[in-house]
Scaffold this active site. Structure first.
Site, PDB file in Angstrom:
ATOM      1  N   HIS A  48      -2.120   0.147  -9.726  1.00 20.81           N
ATOM      2  CA  HIS A  48      -2.631  -0.818  -8.731  1.00 20.81           C
ATOM      3  C   HIS A  48      -3.209  -2.166  -9.477  1.00 20.81           C
ATOM      4  O   HIS A  48      -4.294  -2.333  -9.334  1.00 20.81           O
ATOM      5  CB  HIS A  48      -3.534  -0.069  -7.886  1.00 20.81           C
ATOM      6  CG  HIS A  48      -4.015  -0.899  -6.587  1.00 20.81           C
ATOM      7  ND1 HIS A  48      -4.236  -0.183  -5.461  1.00 20.81           N
ATOM      8  CD2 HIS A  48      -3.849  -2.119  -6.257  1.00 20.81           C
ATOM      9  CE1 HIS A  48      -4.351  -1.283  -4.659  1.00 20.81           C
ATOM     10  NE2 HIS A  48      -4.178  -2.246  -4.962  1.00 20.81           N
ATOM     11  N   ARG A  93       1.028  -1.203   0.096  1.00 20.15           N
ATOM     12  CA  ARG A  93       0.010   0.070   0.160  1.00 20.15           C
ATOM     13  C   ARG A  93       0.990   1.093   0.078  1.00 20.15           C
ATOM     14  O   ARG A  93       1.969   1.223   0.802  1.00 20.15           O
ATOM     15  CB  ARG A  93      -0.917  -0.014   1.349  1.00 20.15           C
ATOM     16  CG  ARG A  93      -1.884  -1.010   1.102  1.00 20.15           C
ATOM     17  CD  ARG A  93      -3.135  -0.580   0.469  1.00 20.15           C
ATOM     18  NE  ARG A  93      -4.201  -1.626   0.406  1.00 20.15           N
ATOM     19  CZ  ARG A  93      -4.480  -2.403  -0.506  1.00 20.15           C
ATOM     20  NH1 ARG A  93      -3.667  -2.808  -1.615  1.00 20.15           N
ATOM     21  NH2 ARG A  93      -5.653  -3.466  -0.345  1.00 20.15           N
ATOM     22  N   GLU A 153      -4.182   7.261  -3.724  1.00 21.59           N
ATOM     23  CA  GLU A 153      -4.311   7.004  -5.071  1.00 21.59           C
ATOM     24  C   GLU A 153      -5.967   6.881  -5.603  1.00 21.59           C
ATOM     25  O   GLU A 153      -6.532   6.888  -4.523  1.00 21.59           O
ATOM     26  CB  GLU A 153      -3.818   5.462  -5.623  1.00 21.59           C
ATOM     27  CG  GLU A 153      -4.604   4.351  -4.728  1.00 21.59           C
ATOM     28  CD  GLU A 153      -4.158   3.133  -5.097  1.00 21.59           C
ATOM     29  OE1 GLU A 153      -2.573   2.812  -5.119  1.00 21.59           O
ATOM     30  OE2 GLU A 153      -4.524   2.250  -4.948  1.00 21.59           O
TER      31      GLU A 153
HETATM   32  C1  DGY Z   1      -5.933  -6.435  -2.706  1.00 21.93           C
HETATM   33  O1  DGY Z   1      -6.451  -7.402  -2.815  1.00 21.93           O
HETATM   34  O2  DGY Z   1      -5.631  -5.937  -1.453  1.00 21.93           O
HETATM   35  C2  DGY Z   1      -5.439  -5.396  -3.791  1.00 21.93           C
HETATM   36  O3  DGY Z   1      -4.562  -4.504  -3.622  1.00 21.93           O
HETATM   37  C3  DGY Z   1      -6.841  -4.743  -4.173  1.00 21.93           C
HETATM   38  O4  DGY Z   1      -7.005  -3.711  -3.472  1.00 21.93           O
END
Ligand code: DGY
Length: 323
Positions: free
Chosen positions: A289, A242, A271
């Site tokens: 992402h 993250r 984001e």
């Molecule tokens: C997750 O599965 O956590 C991915 O990063 C999508 O948010």
């Protein structure tokens, strides 16, 4: 043939048709009709009558929203492995079962980590720009010198399922894997990776740093200026966890000065409103992402949640349960 149950499921997140089918074939399922992420008010209103609610990482299920969910909702399933967007204690207090999607996306995310490492180390952004601009004048031994991935030391921050899948791939590139984790892994899971009880010693040994730890108040801006300074000069930072784990105000100057050779970033703080420098710095290989974004993985995530919902409503054990 999938057994059908009358469980009423509202899928609030947008899914590919193949993933939607995992719910519509098993349940009395309804789907987000707005074609975008729902507001909290829409989420609450559209959940009316549902027994299970499927959300994802962009839906914020804080205590106030959980308290407003219709009484019919007994189960909350997040279509993500990250679950920092859900106030799990509040959900538990409300008596909700909470599911998530571990394991099934680890390999896709680890593939993305390798993509980021290779792309950052081999200057893919500049290389693409050169070819596409038409300004390439032909091979020289001087052009676009990158850094070797093979043989380099890889420090993995967070050796959960995704971290271990990254380590497995890195060994295929003859990288020397180091890691820091809250606790040391068993020898079987460690598979020769070198454990560092502290992050600070890991950083000193990391030609590449791969951030793969969960986001939490404890990990927010864990990679700050002091920690970046501990990395070897010319190190490469990759983030598949993250954005919040890295302090942008520390990383951006280090990328600008070249103290950090390059970054490969799939996730960003705030984001999609990312720090402008991440759109312009030539040594930032950034992705929107897409860590787990393969069709196969999307279907597997839906299948896992569908199995979990079926098991939970049948009173059977649910392996992917958070609460
Ligand atoms: C997750 O599965 O956590 C991915 O990063 C999508 O948010």
């Amino acid at each position: 043939m999938t057994a059908f149950s009358s469980t009423r499921v509202f899928v609030a997140c947008l899914l590919p048709d193949e993933a939607k089918a995992q719910f519509s074939e098993r349940f009395d399922a309804r789907f987000n009709a707005h074609g975008r992420t729902l507001t909290a008010d829409e989420l609450v209103a559209d959940s009316a009558g549902a027994e299970a609610l499927v959300v994802t990482a962009t839906d914020r299920l804080d205590a106030a929203t959980i308290a407003r969910l219709p009484a019919s909702v007994r189960l909350l399933a997040t279509y993500s492995v990250g679950h920092e967007h859900i106030d799990t204690p509040a959900a538990r207090e409300r008596g909700l079962t909470v599911l998530y999607t571990p394991d099934v996306l680890s390999d896709a995310c680890a593939d993305t980590a390798l993509l980021l490492m290779l792309g950052a180390a081999r200057r893919v952004v500049e290389s693409q720009a050169l070819v596409r601009s038409g300004a390439w004048t032909g091979w020289t031994a001087l052009q676009l010198l990158g850094r070797d991935v093979h043989g380099a030391r890889l420090g993995i921050l967070g050796m959960g399922r995704i971290g271990r899948a990254v380590a497995k791939r890195a060994r295929g590139f003859d990288m020397v894997v180091h890691y820091h984790n809250r606790s040391r892994l068993s020898p079987e899971h460690e598979a020769g990776a070198l454990y560092h009880p502290t992050l600070d010693t890991l950083l000193v040994e990391s030609d590449f740093l791969c951030v793969a730890c969960p986001s939490s108040p404890e990990t927010r801006h864990l990679i700050d200026a002091a920690r970046i300074a501990r990395l070897p000069p010319g190190a490469i930072i990759v983030n598949i966890a993250r954005g919040e784990v890295i302090d942008d105000q520390a990383l951006i100057p280090a990328l600008e000065s070249g103290r950090i050779f390059a970054a490969g970033l799939d996730v960003f703080e705030g984001e999609p409103n990312i720090a402008p420098a991440y759109r312009t710095l030539p040594n930032v290989f950034s992705l929107p992402h897409i860590g787990s974004s393969t069709l196969e993985t999307r279907v597997a995530m839906a299948r896992l949640l569908a199995h979990g919902i079926t098991a939970a409503f049948a009173g059977e054990p649910v392996p992917n349960r958070l609460a």
